[in-house]
Design an enzyme around this catalytic site. Structure first.
Site, mmCIF file in Angstrom:
data_model
loop_
_atom_site.group_PDB
_atom_site.id
_atom_site.type_symbol
_atom_site.label_atom_id
_atom_site.label_comp_id
_atom_site.label_asym_id
_atom_site.label_seq_id
_atom_site.Cartn_x
_atom_site.Cartn_y
_atom_site.Cartn_z
ATOM 1 N N CYS A 1 0.737 -1.310 -0.130
ATOM 2 C CA CYS A 1 -0.023 -0.100 -0.093
ATOM 3 C C CYS A 1 0.892 1.183 0.026
ATOM 4 O O CYS A 1 1.615 1.461 -0.872
ATOM 5 C CB CYS A 1 -0.872 -0.009 1.107
ATOM 6 S SG CYS A 1 -2.306 1.250 1.024
ATOM 7 N N HIS B 1 -3.849 -4.929 -0.045
ATOM 8 C CA HIS B 1 -3.374 -5.379 1.379
ATOM 9 C C HIS B 1 -3.567 -6.830 1.506
ATOM 10 O O HIS B 1 -4.497 -7.487 1.896
ATOM 11 C CB HIS B 1 -4.459 -4.803 2.477
ATOM 12 C CG HIS B 1 -3.911 -3.225 2.680
ATOM 13 N ND1 HIS B 1 -3.137 -2.848 3.287
ATOM 14 C CD2 HIS B 1 -4.737 -2.400 2.339
ATOM 15 C CE1 HIS B 1 -3.284 -1.649 3.548
ATOM 16 N NE2 HIS B 1 -4.262 -1.324 2.593
ATOM 17 N N GLU C 1 -2.445 -8.728 3.796
ATOM 18 C CA GLU C 1 -2.733 -9.107 5.245
ATOM 19 C C GLU C 1 -4.219 -9.301 5.417
ATOM 20 O O GLU C 1 -4.728 -9.476 6.551
ATOM 21 C CB GLU C 1 -1.954 -8.340 5.955
ATOM 22 C CG GLU C 1 -2.383 -6.883 6.364
ATOM 23 C CD GLU C 1 -1.977 -5.860 5.245
ATOM 24 O OE1 GLU C 1 -1.691 -6.335 3.895
ATOM 25 O OE2 GLU C 1 -2.331 -4.839 5.482
#
Lengths: 250, 192
Positions: free
Chosen positions: B76, B174, B176
């Protein structure tokens, strides 16, 4: 193509999910972490946790709960309930919340939205707006819908966008709990007037209601609680159905 | 050991959580020696470009990051800082990728927030990932496409969803927060 988001909402009281949960495959249906994991497995795109106790005393318990959720799930989640200051929001973000939602406090002190956006970025700031059709106008209500405000919903939503809100979570109190469908008119009026994502909430009772809101409004997400908790609508079936109907869905 | 670059950006804890879910231990550090000695480095972040660059300069991290020879994954804001320049407060960035970071035109909702797919995948980073798979994006600025683009996403216009140059990898989304697909991409990076 950007997909429409399906968002289960979990109401938490004293660290437990309330509003009733009826999942046969969950050993402890009251545990928000266990429920959240189940929703993630079923394909939820995002989760919202509203802490309806949210008192000063349970601040640490609350932090611990957010940390547990953040460790357990691998999709974005919003936490809200009783956020009154940048410090409240900071605690939640540091504990692992991706976004923090503010409601009553933002009406009382709108500069809180700007302060949060400045501090954490707009993408972290969700403004929850509870609205009720009052006479001819959709008006903003606060304190869990108990108190009227002088704000027209459309004007308030434009204002929160200007202040730096990254997303609006719009709940129609007229529709909430009715299972007769989302409030399409006010949702579309808001979605057309602002250039930030609008999540529709309140009134979902079946799969068709999600199709309606995504077909007839520019809402980017649909939120519901009890229909998911009670298994009346399964997220897997819902997403399959919406895909079949040509709605962009993950 | 995986090192996560410590700086004034949010979301670092989310990356740590994701690595723990993959049974991978990590250290969050701004110590150049620890970053250089790590097996892999992750440069995450949610935040604003200018204040992030000021922090990196102040903590002597600019040359450290640019000089890393181990595999690096920017996420990001990390991706945006690895490019040459960002329109966000007219910020000179690290210049690892010669891409420019631009603000999305407001012809649709900005930020680009939610699940979106990508195509033109060309990297080991995407082993086992299909173009119809969705990942989670949240950003108002985007990297233009260039020779370093290894995945393209479409929102308002086509932009770089991922970049690679030598040992430097970066993703705009993202991983994650991107459920199983994100876990797969992180696993691919960890096994480079």
């Amino acid at each position: 193509m950007l997909k429409k988001r399906i968002i289960p909402c979990l109401d938490i009281k004293d660290g437990r999910t309330v509003k009733g949960v009826n999942f046969v495959d969950l050993r402890d249906a009251g545990d928000p972490v266990a429920l959240a994991k189940t929703y993630v497995e079923q394909g939820a795109d995002e989760l919202v946790f509203l802490d309806i106790t949210a008192t000063l005393e349970n601040r640490n318990a609350r932090k611990g709960m957010i940390e547990k959720i953040a460790a357990a799930i691998n999709i974005p989640f919003t936490v809200g309930g009783g956020v009154r200051s940048v410090e409240d929001a900071r605690m939640m973000i540091q504990a692992g919340a991706d976004k923090v939602s503010v409601n009553s406090a933002a009406v009382k002190q709108p500069e809180l939205i700007a302060e949060m956006a400045q501090e954490f970025g707009s993408q972290c700031v969700v403004v929850a707006v509870d609205t009720k059709l009052t006479g001819d106008n959709w008006m903003v209500y606060v304190n869990g819908g108990r108190n009227a405000t002088p704000h027209k919903t459309l004007d308030w939503c434009k204002k929160v966008e200007q202040l730096g809100a990254g997303e609006i979570l719009l709940t129609s109190m007229n529709n909430d709990g009715t299972k007769k469908g989302f409030a399409i008119d006010i949702t579309q009026a808001i979605a057309a007037a602002v250039n930030i994502p609008v999540i529709a909430s309140g009134g979902a009772g079946n799969k068709e209601h999600f199709k309606e809101i995504f077909t007839h409004s520019q809402a980017t997400g649909g939120l519901a609680a009890s229909i998911f908790h009670f298994g009346e609508v399964s997220i897997i079936d819902l997403k399959h159905y919406l895909k079949e109907k040509g709605i962009p869905i993950r | 050991m995986i090192a996560i670059v410590k700086y004034n950006a949010g979301n670092i804890g989310s990356v740590k959580n994701a690595l723990h879910r993959l049974n991978c231990s990590c250290v969050i550090t701004d110590d150049p020696k620890e970053l250089q000695a790590a097996d892999k480095v992750i440069f995450p972040g949610v935040g604003e470009a200018q204040s992030a660059m000021e922090y990196l300069k102040k903590h002597q991290l600019v040359d450290t990051i640019k000089g890393l020879t181990n595999p690096v994954l920017g996420i990001c804001l990390g991706l945006q800082l690895m490019c040459s320049h960002s329109e966000e407060n007219d910020t000179e960035c690290l210049g690892i990728f010669k891409n420019r970071i631009r603000l999305f035109p407001s012809t649709d909702i900005v930020p680009h927030m939610g699940w979106n797919n990508f195509d033109s995948l060309r990297s080991q980073l995407f082993r086992g990932v299909k173009t119809k798979d969705d990942v989670y994006f949240v950003h108002s600025y985007y990297a233009e496409r260039s020779q370093y683009t290894i995945a393209t996403a479409n929102y308002i216009l086509p932009f770089s969803a991922a970049l690679q140059r030598d040992n430097f990898y970066a993703v705009q989304f993202h991983p994650e927060k991107s459920a199983g697909i994100g876990g797969q991409i992180l696993t691919n990076f960890l096994s480079l």
